[in-house]
Design an enzyme around this catalytic site. Structure first.
Site, short mmCIF file in Angstrom:
data_model
loop_
_atom_site.label_atom_id
_atom_site.label_comp_id
_atom_site.label_asym_id
_atom_site.label_seq_id
_atom_site.Cartn_x
_atom_site.Cartn_y
_atom_site.Cartn_z
N SER A 123 0.78 -1.24 0.00
CA SER A 123 0.00 0.00 0.00
C SER A 123 0.81 1.29 0.00
O SER A 123 0.22 2.37 -0.09
CB SER A 123 -0.95 0.01 1.19
OG SER A 123 -2.04 -0.84 0.96
N LYS A 162 0.12 3.82 -2.66
CA LYS A 162 -0.91 4.86 -2.59
C LYS A 162 -0.35 6.28 -2.47
O LYS A 162 -1.08 7.26 -2.65
CB LYS A 162 -1.87 4.55 -1.44
CG LYS A 162 -2.73 3.32 -1.72
CD LYS A 162 -3.41 2.77 -0.49
CE LYS A 162 -4.18 1.50 -0.85
NZ LYS A 162 -4.57 0.71 0.32
N SER A 191 -5.85 3.64 4.37
CA SER A 191 -5.36 2.75 3.32
C SER A 191 -6.52 2.09 2.56
O SER A 191 -6.47 0.90 2.22
CB SER A 191 -4.44 1.67 3.90
OG SER A 191 -3.57 1.17 2.90
#
Length: 382
Positions: free
Chosen positions: A61, A64, A116
């Site tokens: 993640s 991102k 997230s």
């Protein structure tokens, strides 16, 4: 205008520590649990520590960060996004969007960074890129622009649904260095909590998952967590102390919180942001044409250890003077540079400006007035 050839004036200045004793080079000896890691100073980009920092790995993640950057730079943060069935059906961590719901892009980015949200990532991608595929193309174009040479994005969230989705600790530090130039990104990344209220009065509170920021490390200024079964724990974090900002990245790190705190503490203890070139007049040039007429337009700072000072030099390189021509055509800028070298490598270049006093041509009225005073035997005051 044709510029003159580079001068035959070249001055090398040795630089020594400012009242401190030279000590042995600092070495990070605590070790890191991560398979890939890097510690970078934000302003200069100097790598203070690295471990397999150029080895491509799955990143989960922390992907991102790029998704947030593109959303912020789109200029659409105030726009309303309608959540698609594809976003609603995204697996993994979520901010629990519902199909057809309307929510601002700004709220989605907060949900992306703090919680997230994979569903938020898809909704952002579709709105900013027109489609997930179009947005992924934008991600890879931006990566090339930033200089992320060992990175390939296949989705906006970092899930393990593509083989060709990877980056390196160094590339992710480059991305974070770029992102931190945006005040909007800094604000989002540093938020411990955020309250979202949609047009339908649906309220969500996003509490940041980054424990360094919320609980563990007082110098933390933000970052992004990540985890998938294949990538394991990934973490990007930033910290600031005594005017120095650091970026830490770990990939596949069983003990990432401790890795980051140990790296930050070592970095802050071992390096100091030193002003090597100060903004203002350059006084150490004795050439008659240039003496006291050279100015730096900005200061140059760099993170240094005491040991570094023994290997630090400044080299002033100037254009060969052509005073008559320059007075007619204008003085070139830059008229030269200060090159800063560390162990023989150029670490910075500061342009030099030539500062001169131009005599003001009297106006026709002033000329006439002076003539009138002289004809009438009078001396003008001033």
């Amino acid at each position: 205008m044709k510029l003159p050839a580079l001068l035959s004036i070249c001055i090398i200045l040795a630089i020594f520590p400012f009242g401190s004793e030279v000590s042995a080079e600092q070495v990070f000896d605590k070790g890191v649990s991560a398979h890939g890691a890097v510690l970078m100073e934000q302003e200069s980009g100097r790598i203070l520590f690295e471990k397999e920092s150029s080895t491509p790995m799955r990143i989960a993640s922390i992907t991102k960060i790029m998704t947030a950057v593109l959303a912020i730079e789109s200029g659409k943060m105030e726009e309303t996004v309608t959540v698609s069935s594809r976003a609603f059906g995204t697996e993994g961590s979520s901010i629990y969007l519902t199909e057809g719901e309307q929510i601002s892009l700004e709220d989605l980015v907060y949900g992306l960074m703090l919680r997230s949200g994979n569903d938020a990532a898809i909704a952002i991608a579709e709105h900013v890129g027109g489609s997930v595929e179009g947005f992924v193309y934008m991600m890879n174009e931006k990566a090339r622009e930033i200089g992320m040479e060992e990175t390939l994005f296949a989705n906006p969230h970092g899930l393990d649904d593509h083989e060709d989705h990877y980056s390196t600790a160094y590339d992710m530090a480059l991305l974070t260095q770029y992102a931190m130039k945006s005040p909007h990104y800094r604000e989002i990344s540093a938020s411990k909590s955020y309250r979202s209220v949609t047009a339908e009065d649906r309220i969500r509170v996003f509490n940041n998952k980054n424990r360094l920021l919320t609980q563990l490390y007082k110098h933390s200024t933000g970052g992004k967590t990540g985890y998938t079964k294949r990538a394991k724990r990934t973490l990007v974090s930033t910290a600031e102390k005594d005017g120095m900002e650091l970026i830490a990245v770990t990939i596949n790190a069983p003990s990432d919180w401790h890795d980051h705190m140990n790296l930050f503490e070592w970095g802050f203890d071992s390096f100091e942001m030193s002003t090597i070139v100060k903004e203002g007049t350059v006084t150490k040039v004795d050439d008659p044409f240039y003496k006291n007429k050279l100015r730096t337009e900005f200061s140059f700072q760099y993170p240094l250890t005491d040991e570094d000072f023994k290997h630090l030099k400044q080299r002033v390189v100037l254009l060969k003077p052509n005073e008559e021509r320059w007075e007619q055509e204008g003085y070139p800028y830059p008229i030269g540079t200060v090159q800063i070298e560390l162990k023989g490598n150029v670490i910075g270049i500061v342009p030099l400006k030539y500062v001169y006093e131009k005599t003001e041509e009297p106006s026709l009225f002033k000329k006439w007035l002076g003539h009138w005073f002289r004809v009438n035997g009078m001396v003008p005051n001033g």
